[in-house]
Design a protein around this motif. Structure first.
Motif, PDB file in Angstrom:
ATOM      1  N   UNK A   1     -28.051   1.283  89.658  1.00 37.39           N
ATOM      2  CA  UNK A   1     -28.019   0.238  88.619  1.00 37.39           C
ATOM      3  C   UNK A   1     -26.542   0.031  88.301  1.00 37.39           C
ATOM      4  N   UNK A   2     -26.031  -1.182  88.445  1.00 37.22           N
ATOM      5  CA  UNK A   2     -24.611  -1.473  88.227  1.00 37.22           C
ATOM      6  C   UNK A   2     -24.455  -2.457  87.073  1.00 37.22           C
ATOM      7  N   UNK A   3     -23.646  -2.080  86.095  1.00 36.96           N
ATOM      8  CA  UNK A   3     -23.331  -2.923  84.941  1.00 36.96           C
ATOM      9  C   UNK A   3     -21.857  -3.312  84.966  1.00 36.96           C
ATOM     10  N   UNK A   4     -21.558  -4.449  84.358  1.00 39.89           N
ATOM     11  CA  UNK A   4     -20.177  -4.917  84.219  1.00 39.89           C
ATOM     12  C   UNK A   4     -19.843  -5.077  82.751  1.00 39.89           C
ATOM     13  N   UNK A   5     -18.573  -4.878  82.423  1.00 35.93           N
ATOM     14  CA  UNK A   5     -18.118  -5.103  81.054  1.00 35.93           C
ATOM     15  C   UNK A   5     -18.167  -3.851  80.213  1.00 35.93           C
ATOM     16  N   UNK A   6     -18.623  -4.027  78.974  1.00 39.57           N
ATOM     17  CA  UNK A   6     -18.695  -2.937  78.014  1.00 39.57           C
ATOM     18  C   UNK A   6     -20.097  -2.921  77.411  1.00 39.57           C
ATOM     19  N   UNK A   7     -21.084  -2.483  78.210  1.00 42.59           N
ATOM     20  CA  UNK A   7     -22.475  -2.555  77.768  1.00 42.59           C
ATOM     21  C   UNK A   7     -22.785  -1.612  76.607  1.00 42.59           C
ATOM     22  N   UNK A   8     -23.825  -1.966  75.900  1.00 44.34           N
ATOM     23  CA  UNK A   8     -24.323  -1.176  74.781  1.00 44.34           C
ATOM     24  C   UNK A   8     -24.807   0.189  75.280  1.00 44.34           C
TER      25      UNK A   8
END
Length: 184
Positions: free
Chosen positions: A81-88
């Motif tokens: 699972x890949x997220x970008x930015x500054x996730x919660x």
């Protein structure tokens, strides 16, 4: 009237010397109206970092329950699972419960503050890796964006070199947190 997504066609020639992965990928990306060129190009960076034939772009901004990218096994279990930015932090903890490995590519102003606030709450997430991308480098990468793009990417010793007809950009991610199964 709702704005429509902008379609980008990318021919990505990837040489990942760190993983010994060499391939050409013909990619179609839909840029959400609220998405910037910077985020679009960082989706390509995240793809390059974990590229294989099973990696797919999620609906990300359009669908709250999907990441920017993910990889599922043949039975539908989420491997990556890949997220970008500054996730919660709640979103990341949920992702860590759903996927074998979670990777965040943090970018933009305030990453240090975001990580300082989130790190303690994310300590129990053993399958989470977090990488910080310098703002000047991500903005330079955004300048390479075109609707039809031929892009070369070489990854060596954790550095990314992207080049196209518009120029070349080197990115040097900084590890904020790594796991045994992490990338780079």
């Amino acid at each position: 009237m709702a704005l429509k997504a902008t379609v980008f066609k990318v021919e990505l020639q990837l040489a990942d010397l760190d993983r010994h992965y060499y391939a050409d990928h013909a990619l179609t990306l839909a840029r959400h109206p609220s998405e910037t060129d910077e985020r679009l190009m960082l989706r390509l960076l995240a793809f390059a970092a974990q590229a294989d034939t099973a990696l797919a772009f999620g609906r990300g901004l359009c669908e709250a329950d999907e990441p920017a990218l993910w990889r599922k096994d043949l039975s539908g279990n989420i491997e990556l699972w890949v997220e970008l930015g500054q996730p919660d932090e709640r979103r990341l903890l949920r992702a860590c419960g759903l996927a074998r490995q979670v990777v965040v590519w943090a970018y933009g102003g305030g990453v240090e503050l975001w990580w300082k606030q989130a790190a303690e709450r994310l300590e129990r997430a053993r399958n989470l890796s977090v990488w910080q991308l310098p703002p000047a480098q991500t903005q330079a990468l955004a300048a390479l964006a075109e609707r039809t793009l031929q892009l070369q990417c070489t990854i060596q010793e954790g550095q990314f070199l992207f080049s196209s007809a518009r120029g070349a950009v080197t990115l040097e991610p900084r590890c904020l947190r790594a796991t045994d199964g992490g990338v780079l």
